[in-house]
Design a protein around this motif. Structure first.
Motif, PDB file in Angstrom:
ATOM      1  N   TYR A 230      42.894  -5.858 -28.209  1.00 18.19           N
ATOM      2  CA  TYR A 230      43.106  -5.673 -29.810  1.00 18.19           C
ATOM      3  C   TYR A 230      42.955  -4.464 -29.873  1.00 18.19           C
ATOM      4  O   TYR A 230      41.896  -3.598 -29.532  1.00 18.19           O
ATOM      5  CB  TYR A 230      41.997  -6.488 -30.536  1.00 18.19           C
ATOM      6  CG  TYR A 230      42.449  -5.994 -32.108  1.00 18.19           C
ATOM      7  CD1 TYR A 230      43.480  -6.882 -32.679  1.00 18.19           C
ATOM      8  CD2 TYR A 230      41.598  -5.135 -32.752  1.00 18.19           C
ATOM      9  CE1 TYR A 230      43.777  -6.661 -34.001  1.00 18.19           C
ATOM     10  CE2 TYR A 230      41.887  -5.004 -34.151  1.00 18.19           C
ATOM     11  CZ  TYR A 230      42.975  -5.808 -34.730  1.00 18.19           C
ATOM     12  OH  TYR A 230      43.346  -5.404 -36.060  1.00 18.19           O
TER      13      TYR A 230
ATOM     14  N   ARG B 165      55.750  -8.768 -37.317  1.00 17.47           N
ATOM     15  CA  ARG B 165      54.643  -8.089 -37.408  1.00 17.47           C
ATOM     16  C   ARG B 165      54.987  -6.603 -38.067  1.00 17.47           C
ATOM     17  O   ARG B 165      56.149  -6.386 -38.406  1.00 17.47           O
ATOM     18  CB  ARG B 165      54.019  -7.500 -36.034  1.00 17.47           C
ATOM     19  CG  ARG B 165      53.472  -8.665 -35.366  1.00 17.47           C
ATOM     20  CD  ARG B 165      52.146  -9.262 -35.630  1.00 17.47           C
ATOM     21  NE  ARG B 165      51.044  -7.996 -35.728  1.00 17.47           N
ATOM     22  CZ  ARG B 165      49.918  -8.007 -36.189  1.00 17.47           C
ATOM     23  NH1 ARG B 165      49.401  -9.340 -36.907  1.00 17.47           N
ATOM     24  NH2 ARG B 165      49.256  -7.074 -36.469  1.00 17.47           N
TER      25      ARG B 165
ATOM     26  N   TYR C 164      52.367   1.056 -38.574  1.00 20.11           N
ATOM     27  CA  TYR C 164      51.252   1.191 -37.696  1.00 20.11           C
ATOM     28  C   TYR C 164      50.739   2.769 -37.904  1.00 20.11           C
ATOM     29  O   TYR C 164      49.375   3.030 -37.883  1.00 20.11           O
ATOM     30  CB  TYR C 164      51.461   0.696 -36.353  1.00 20.11           C
ATOM     31  CG  TYR C 164      50.701  -0.446 -36.346  1.00 20.11           C
ATOM     32  CD1 TYR C 164      51.455  -1.882 -36.694  1.00 20.11           C
ATOM     33  CD2 TYR C 164      49.343  -0.679 -35.720  1.00 20.11           C
ATOM     34  CE1 TYR C 164      50.510  -2.956 -36.670  1.00 20.11           C
ATOM     35  CE2 TYR C 164      48.790  -1.718 -35.587  1.00 20.11           C
ATOM     36  CZ  TYR C 164      49.278  -2.989 -36.212  1.00 20.11           C
ATOM     37  OH  TYR C 164      48.474  -4.109 -36.143  1.00 20.11           O
TER      38      TYR C 164
ATOM     39  N   TYR D 195      55.447 -11.293 -41.784  1.00 24.19           N
ATOM     40  CA  TYR D 195      54.010 -11.278 -42.074  1.00 24.19           C
ATOM     41  C   TYR D 195      53.636 -11.351 -43.498  1.00 24.19           C
ATOM     42  O   TYR D 195      53.888 -12.422 -43.932  1.00 24.19           O
ATOM     43  CB  TYR D 195      53.591  -9.928 -41.514  1.00 24.19           C
ATOM     44  CG  TYR D 195      52.170  -9.667 -40.916  1.00 24.19           C
ATOM     45  CD1 TYR D 195      51.297 -10.529 -40.429  1.00 24.19           C
ATOM     46  CD2 TYR D 195      51.463  -8.081 -41.478  1.00 24.19           C
ATOM     47  CE1 TYR D 195      49.863 -10.164 -40.200  1.00 24.19           C
ATOM     48  CE2 TYR D 195      50.393  -8.050 -41.157  1.00 24.19           C
ATOM     49  CZ  TYR D 195      49.431  -8.752 -40.513  1.00 24.19           C
ATOM     50  OH  TYR D 195      48.188  -8.443 -40.320  1.00 24.19           O
TER      51      TYR D 195
HETATM   52  C1  2M8 Z   1      45.414  -9.486 -40.276  1.00 21.51           C
HETATM   53  O1  2M8 Z   1      45.000  -8.039 -39.982  1.00 21.51           O
HETATM   54  C2  2M8 Z   1      44.567  -7.278 -38.935  1.00 21.51           C
HETATM   55  C3  2M8 Z   1      44.026  -6.129 -39.578  1.00 21.51           C
HETATM   56  O2  2M8 Z   1      42.875  -6.292 -40.162  1.00 21.51           O
HETATM   57  C4  2M8 Z   1      45.767  -7.035 -38.021  1.00 21.51           C
HETATM   58  O3  2M8 Z   1      46.872  -7.129 -38.435  1.00 21.51           O
HETATM   59  O4  2M8 Z   1      45.352  -6.493 -36.975  1.00 21.51           O
HETATM   60  C5  2M8 Z   1      45.554  -9.889 -41.784  1.00 21.51           C
HETATM   61  O5  2M8 Z   1      46.185 -11.054 -41.963  1.00 21.51           O
HETATM   62  C6  2M8 Z   1      43.916  -9.963 -42.419  1.00 21.51           C
HETATM   63  O6  2M8 Z   1      43.929 -10.468 -43.558  1.00 21.51           O
HETATM   64  C7  2M8 Z   1      43.094 -10.808 -41.632  1.00 21.51           C
HETATM   65  O7  2M8 Z   1      41.938 -10.961 -41.769  1.00 21.51           O
HETATM   66  C8  2M8 Z   1      43.234 -10.436 -40.035  1.00 21.51           C
HETATM   67  C9  2M8 Z   1      42.571 -11.644 -38.812  1.00 21.51           C
HETATM   68  O8  2M8 Z   1      43.373 -13.069 -39.353  1.00 21.51           O
HETATM   69  O9  2M8 Z   1      44.447 -10.582 -39.523  1.00 21.51           O
END
Ligand code: 2M8
Length: 452
Positions: free
Chosen positions: A99, A224, A230, A381
């Motif tokens: 990640y 995405r 980003y 997204y």
């Molecule tokens: C998404 O956000 C994360 C960053 O925080 C990402 O894209 O890496 C969003 O949908 C956020 O609302 C959600 O909490 C997270 C994990 O599901 O993913």
């Protein structure tokens, strides 16, 4: 699309499969937000996940919240990501390093509690609302579950109150009744068109190089955020890390400062829920203050409604401009308002032809951007897809305001959407195709809520 996760036959199977998703994502001390894309604990995901888990087992639901609370900063902030331990992830066949941005990029080691790895920003404060739901569910069942939930409420109330104190002090001390965010990630709706204006004024300077990993997992990059987006996300992280996430220094340091109306409405609702818990579990001295905050943010949200569109607006603090765009956040008053005329008008809108009532939709559920807006990107997204977790959160707010009929209708449509079997992170509004991550924990959690 092909469906390796075969469609679901009936409600019993939906329950079994949703439980299996959560069980597979359960790494012992945390349920990761998704198996590959998000192999850590996210703050608002954890709250939704816990309420879903509480339909299966109350102790595990409470443990999920305890794990999140253990990451609370001295300031009171609950960080938006609690990073999993690498050893734990490897044992589960996952690589947390997959990640990005990982904990190193955040540079939070001094601010996080000892032994905890976390990000340095927050997410919407939905927790008290869902804690109330879990406690009420458990205590109405009575027995050991009820006792555990009561103990949990008594023990953790001071921490939830500190979280709300932080939010009010660090993000809304101007008494506007609106919460400031310093990053789109804080809103949880990362790349919603509502943030396009503020982000257009973020110009990455000397940005540490980076390599994205999300688009290795979601291979269709069009689902995405873009690389430009980003770069801005990472630039803001760098700006905040450079001032060590010091609340007092953020206003002078960060190029993105927005009053988030949806987060403010979630906060208004959560303050009322925390007041109810405080009244019941021995913190009655806090009740007046929590109800004052609830009223302050309820009024802030009501005042943000655009008379021209009927939707609530965010505000760019750096330009002073209101942001009037047709996104799901515009329905923030449905979470919080006490004004019956405003509620009625919003209900007509959300079920009307620009939203859930558009006859072209696969299921009559509100997408993240209006279907009639040129800004709609149905696969991208937070720019258009339907998010099951949003569907449930808004429907649940309606139910709590006495609208059981509408809850039932949304429940039926949302379950129909989920029967295709992937537990998608989000869905294409017109075709019903599951998008983003599959086996997303909060999607499985809301399936369990619908079935409870
Ligand atoms: C998404 O956000 C994360 C960053 O925080 C990402 O894209 O890496 C969003 O949908 C956020 O609302 C959600 O909490 C997270 C994990 O599901 O993913």
């Amino acid at each position: 699309w092909t469906n390796p996760d075969r469609p679901i036959a009936d409600l019993d199977e939906l329950r079994t499969r949703a439980r299996a998703v959560l069980a597979q994502n359960d790494k012992g001390t945390m349920v990761t937000a998704a198996p590959n894309l998000y192999p850590h604990q996210w703050s608002w995901d954890a709250a939704f996940v816990a309420t879903g888990l509480s339909t299966v087992g109350v102790p595990r639901a409470l443990a999920e919240l305890d794990h999140l609370l253990a990451a609370q900063w001295d300031s009171g902030m609950i960080p938006h990501i609690v990073f999993a331990d690498e050893v734990q992830l490897r044992g589960a066949g996952l690589r947390g390093a997959g990640y990005f941005p990982g904990v190193d990029r955040w540079r939070t080691e001094r601010a996080s509690p000892a032994g905890v790895k976390s990000s340095g920003i927050c997410q919407p404060p939905v927790h008290a609302t869902l804690v109330r739901r879990i406690v009420e569910r458990a205590t109405s069942r009575g027995g050991e579950d009820g006792r555990l939930a009561e103990d949990f409420a008594r023990r953790t109330l001071p921490q939830w109150i500190r979280w709300h104190e932080w939010m009010r002090r660090a993000r809304a001390s101007d008494r506007s009744g609106l919460v400031t965010i310093y990053h789109g990630w804080e809103s949880g709706m990362d790349n919603s068109p509502r943030f396009d204006g503020p982000y257009s004024r973020v110009h990455p300077g000397d940005l540490e190089p980076f390599v994205r990993t999300d688009t290795r997992i979601v291979e269709d990059a069009s689902q995405r955020p873009s690389d430009e987006e980003y770069a801005r996300y990472l630039w803001l992280v760098q700006q905040m890390a450079d001032v060590r996430f010091d609340d007092a220094r953020l206003p002078g340091a960060v190029d993105f400062q927005v009053k988030d109306v949806f987060m403010s409405a979630a906060f208004a609702a959560a303050n009322e829920d925390l007041a109810v818990l405080a009244e019941r579990f021995g913190h009655s001295d806090e009740v007046t203050r929590l109800r004052e905050w609830s009223a302050e943010f309820r009024e802030g949200v009501d005042a943000a409604v655009d008379p021209a569109t009927g939707l609530a607006r965010d505000r760019d603090l750096l330009t002073g401009e209101w942001i009037s765009l047709p996104t799901i956040a515009g329905f923030a008053p449905l979470l919080s308002t006490a004004d019956p005329a405003l509620r009625a008008a919003q209900l007509v809108l959300i079920e009307g032809p620009e939203w859930a009532g558009d006859p072209r939709l696969a299921f009559p559920l509100p997408p993240s951007t209006s279907t009639t807006s040129p800004l709609l990107r149905p696969r991208e997204y937070w720019r258009g897809p339907v998010w099951p977790v949003m569907t449930w959160y808004i429907a649940e707010a309606m139910r709590r305001h006495g609208d059981g009929g509408r809850y039932a209708r949304w429940r039926e449509a949302s379950i129909a959407q989920l029967m295709e079997g992937h537990f998608g992170e989000y869905y294409e509004p017109f075709t019903g195709e599951p998008l983003g991550s599959y086996h997303q924990s909060w999607t499985a959690a809301v399936a369990l809520e619908w079935l409870d």
